[in-house]
Write a protein that holds these residues in place. Structure first.
Motif, PDB file in Angstrom:
ATOM      1  N   PHE A  14      10.238   8.190   4.759  1.00  0.00           N
ATOM      2  CA  PHE A  14       9.036   7.867   4.242  1.00  0.00           C
ATOM      3  C   PHE A  14       9.148   6.763   3.295  1.00  0.00           C
ATOM      4  N   TYR A  15       8.584   5.536   3.550  1.00  0.00           N
ATOM      5  CA  TYR A  15       8.537   4.234   2.589  1.00  0.00           C
ATOM      6  C   TYR A  15       7.362   4.011   2.070  1.00  0.00           C
ATOM      7  N   GLY A  16       6.360   4.780   2.588  1.00  0.00           N
ATOM      8  CA  GLY A  16       4.835   4.503   1.958  1.00  0.00           C
ATOM      9  C   GLY A  16       3.917   4.259   3.368  1.00  0.00           C
ATOM     10  N   ASN A  17       2.560   4.292   2.952  1.00  0.00           N
ATOM     11  CA  ASN A  17       1.596   4.159   3.809  1.00  0.00           C
ATOM     12  C   ASN A  17       0.313   3.271   3.064  1.00  0.00           C
ATOM     13  N   THR A  18      -0.691   3.217   4.015  1.00  0.00           N
ATOM     14  CA  THR A  18      -1.863   2.662   3.520  1.00  0.00           C
ATOM     15  C   THR A  18      -2.526   3.473   2.204  1.00  0.00           C
ATOM     16  N   TYR A  19      -2.373   4.692   2.220  1.00  0.00           N
ATOM     17  CA  TYR A  19      -2.780   5.429   1.193  1.00  0.00           C
ATOM     18  C   TYR A  19      -2.037   4.964  -0.238  1.00  0.00           C
ATOM     19  N   THR A  20      -0.779   5.125  -0.029  1.00  0.00           N
ATOM     20  CA  THR A  20       0.098   4.615  -1.083  1.00  0.00           C
ATOM     21  C   THR A  20      -0.108   3.245  -1.706  1.00  0.00           C
ATOM     22  N   ALA A  21      -0.531   2.324  -0.743  1.00  0.00           N
ATOM     23  CA  ALA A  21      -0.519   1.151  -0.990  1.00  0.00           C
ATOM     24  C   ALA A  21      -2.134   0.811  -1.744  1.00  0.00           C
TER      25      ALA A  21
END
Length: 117
Positions: A14-21
């Motif tokens: 997992f490298y991130g998603n729109t929520y973490t952004a």
């Protein structure tokens, strides 16, 4: 997911998603402009791009952001009603394609010799 959520299974990272952004899916205080239609891994497997139906691009891990369709000048926008369907990495950039065959290139894109296609 269409809301920008990314879920890793097995050996996938997992490298991130729109929520973490800082974006909040398709609703909330900072919603996406359009649903996510595609996820494309980088050549190294250490990142990925998410592509929205509007041609928006979101980069995670070692994926490099080079631009997206909503950021293009109005004279370079796809025809009305064309929806983005995916992204193809090319050189150190990428190309975004739409349902009607329209393609936009971002960053340093490697062009193939038409004779070799």
């Amino acid at each position: 997911g269409a809301d920008g959520g990314v879920y890793a299974f097995g050996s996938a990272r997992f490298y991130g998603n729109t929520y973490t952004a800082g974006l909040t899916g398709l609703s909330g205080p900072h919603p996406l402009a359009a649903p996510i239609v595609s996820i494309v891994p980088t050549a190294s497997g250490q990142g990925y791009w998410l592509v929205g139906k509007d041609g928006g691009v979101y980069a995670f891990g070692d994926a490099q952001y080079q631009g997206s369709v909503p950021g293009l000048p109005s004279t370079e926008q796809p025809p009305a009603g064309a929806a983005a369907v995916g992204l193809v990495p090319s050189g150190n950039g990428y190309e975004v394609a739409t349902t009607d065959g329209w393609v936009a290139a971002f960053g340093p894109v490697t062009k193939e010799d038409p004779a070799s296609v």
